[in-house]
Scaffold this motif. Structure first.
Motif, PDB file in Angstrom:
ATOM      1  N   ASN A   9      17.602  48.208  -0.985  1.00 12.37           N
ATOM      2  CA  ASN A   9      17.414  48.785   0.540  1.00 12.37           C
ATOM      3  C   ASN A   9      16.973  47.742   1.369  1.00 12.37           C
ATOM      4  OD1 ASN A   9      18.049  51.543  -0.062  1.00 12.37           O
ATOM      5  ND2 ASN A   9      16.225  51.722  -1.363  1.00 12.37           N
ATOM      6  N   CYS A  11      15.398  47.254   5.390  1.00 14.07           N
ATOM      7  CA  CYS A  11      15.019  47.720   6.559  1.00 14.07           C
ATOM      8  C   CYS A  11      15.249  46.880   7.510  1.00 14.07           C
ATOM      9  CB  CYS A  11      13.515  47.725   6.672  1.00 14.07           C
ATOM     10  SG  CYS A  11      12.899  48.559   8.144  1.00 14.07           S
ATOM     11  N   VAL A  43      17.873  50.962   5.630  1.00 14.52           N
ATOM     12  CA  VAL A  43      16.527  51.763   5.949  1.00 14.52           C
ATOM     13  C   VAL A  43      16.322  51.475   7.253  1.00 14.52           C
ATOM     14  CG1 VAL A  43      13.815  52.199   5.918  1.00 14.52           C
ATOM     15  CG2 VAL A  43      15.465  51.943   3.866  1.00 14.52           C
ATOM     16  N   TYR A  44      16.259  52.368   8.450  1.00 20.21           N
ATOM     17  CA  TYR A  44      16.075  51.998   9.883  1.00 20.21           C
ATOM     18  C   TYR A  44      15.574  53.078  10.656  1.00 20.21           C
ATOM     19  CZ  TYR A  44      19.521  55.211  12.099  1.00 20.21           C
ATOM     20  OH  TYR A  44      20.165  56.179  12.498  1.00 20.21           O
ATOM     21  N   THR A  67      19.063  55.620   5.286  1.00 17.80           N
ATOM     22  CA  THR A  67      17.820  56.305   5.597  1.00 17.80           C
ATOM     23  C   THR A  67      17.381  56.111   6.938  1.00 17.80           C
ATOM     24  OG1 THR A  67      17.377  56.122   3.173  1.00 17.80           O
ATOM     25  CG2 THR A  67      15.510  56.935   4.557  1.00 17.80           C
ATOM     26  N   MET A 100       9.107  53.244   6.305  1.00 15.24           N
ATOM     27  CA  MET A 100      10.226  52.130   6.412  1.00 15.24           C
ATOM     28  C   MET A 100       9.697  50.891   5.314  1.00 15.24           C
ATOM     29  SD  MET A 100      10.969  52.102  10.421  1.00 15.24           S
ATOM     30  CE  MET A 100      12.280  51.184  10.424  1.00 15.24           C
ATOM     31  N   ASN A 103      10.390  52.069   1.638  1.00 15.17           N
ATOM     32  CA  ASN A 103      11.444  52.233   1.050  1.00 15.17           C
ATOM     33  C   ASN A 103      12.423  51.101   1.283  1.00 15.17           C
ATOM     34  OD1 ASN A 103      12.346  55.384   0.698  1.00 15.17           O
ATOM     35  ND2 ASN A 103      10.742  55.281   2.082  1.00 15.17           N
ATOM     36  N   ALA A 104      12.027  49.924   1.667  1.00  8.65           N
ATOM     37  CA  ALA A 104      12.705  48.747   1.737  1.00  8.65           C
ATOM     38  C   ALA A 104      12.316  47.658   0.868  1.00  8.65           C
ATOM     39  CB  ALA A 104      12.693  48.389   3.059  1.00  8.65           C
TER      40      ALA A 104
END
Length: 200
Positions: A9, A11, A43-44, A67, A100, A103-104
């Motif tokens: 992932n 971001c 992811v943003y 996400t 963020m 998750n990145a």
């Protein structure tokens, strides 16, 4: 995220406005497609406006995983994109930024405003202080970040960024170069840190 040495992932920090340069919207769309085509999740910030919306919609249109993480008070202002697979509505900006991060596996700063700048500088600070070693890349598209890069050089020249506390970051001025640069940097660290200490 994965422990296999592969970026799962990324971001993306970017503006909720389109800006005046139409090429930046096309660049955001292009990067969204690149992520999807490479099986990398986006992811943003969860909005549907500006560059933020462009990268997310493009990733979704190309079959990618997205996400979105957005504070409740921005849900209407930034036109929350409900089509994403994972939509997290959080209480405040601090919660948004932490999720963020968690998750990145890597970070990219596209052009944006004060919020984008703040998110980028926060990641550079955490890298500088040794709080994590996930790659951070500045997408200097159309020379957008040139003034910031010049300021960072000035900080080094005047002794405010010391060699033993370097703010490490990557730079790419073409969308096509972003993912290869991140992958190369990520491969250097077989087991990047996954979470920040509680004080952050």
């Amino acid at each position: 995220m994965t422990g296999s040495g592969r970026i799962a992932n990324i971001c993306v920090y970017c503006g909720s406005s389109p800006g005046h340069d139409e090429s930046l919207m096309r660049a955001a769309e292009h990067f969204g497609r690149i992520l999807a085509e490479n099986g990398i999740g986006l992811v943003y910030g969860g909005g549907n406006l500006g560059l933020m919306g462009a990268v997310a919609r493009s990733a979704l249109d190309a079959g990618g995983r997205v996400t979105g993480i957005i504070p409740g008070f921005l849900a209407k202002r930034e036109h929350m994109l409900e089509a994403v697979q994972d939509l997290l509505v959080v209480e405040d900006m601090h919660s948004r930024k932490r999720l963020m991060f968690e998750n990145a596996d890597a970070f990219v700063a596209f052009p944006g405003g004060i919020g984008t700048l703040e998110e980028l500088v926060e990641q550079l600070t955490w890298v500088q202080l040794g709080r994590h070693d996930k790659p951070v890349l500045i997408a200097d598209l159309s020379g957008f970040w040139a003034p910031l890069l010049a300021l960072l050089d000035h900080m080094r020249e005047t002794g405010f960024i010391r060699r033993d506390y370097e703010a490490r970051y990557l730079i790419a001025d073409r969308v096509e170069d972003i993912l290869p640069a991140l992958r190369a940097a990520y491969a250097v660290n077989a087991r990047p840190r996954r979470s920040l200490p509680q004080e952050f």
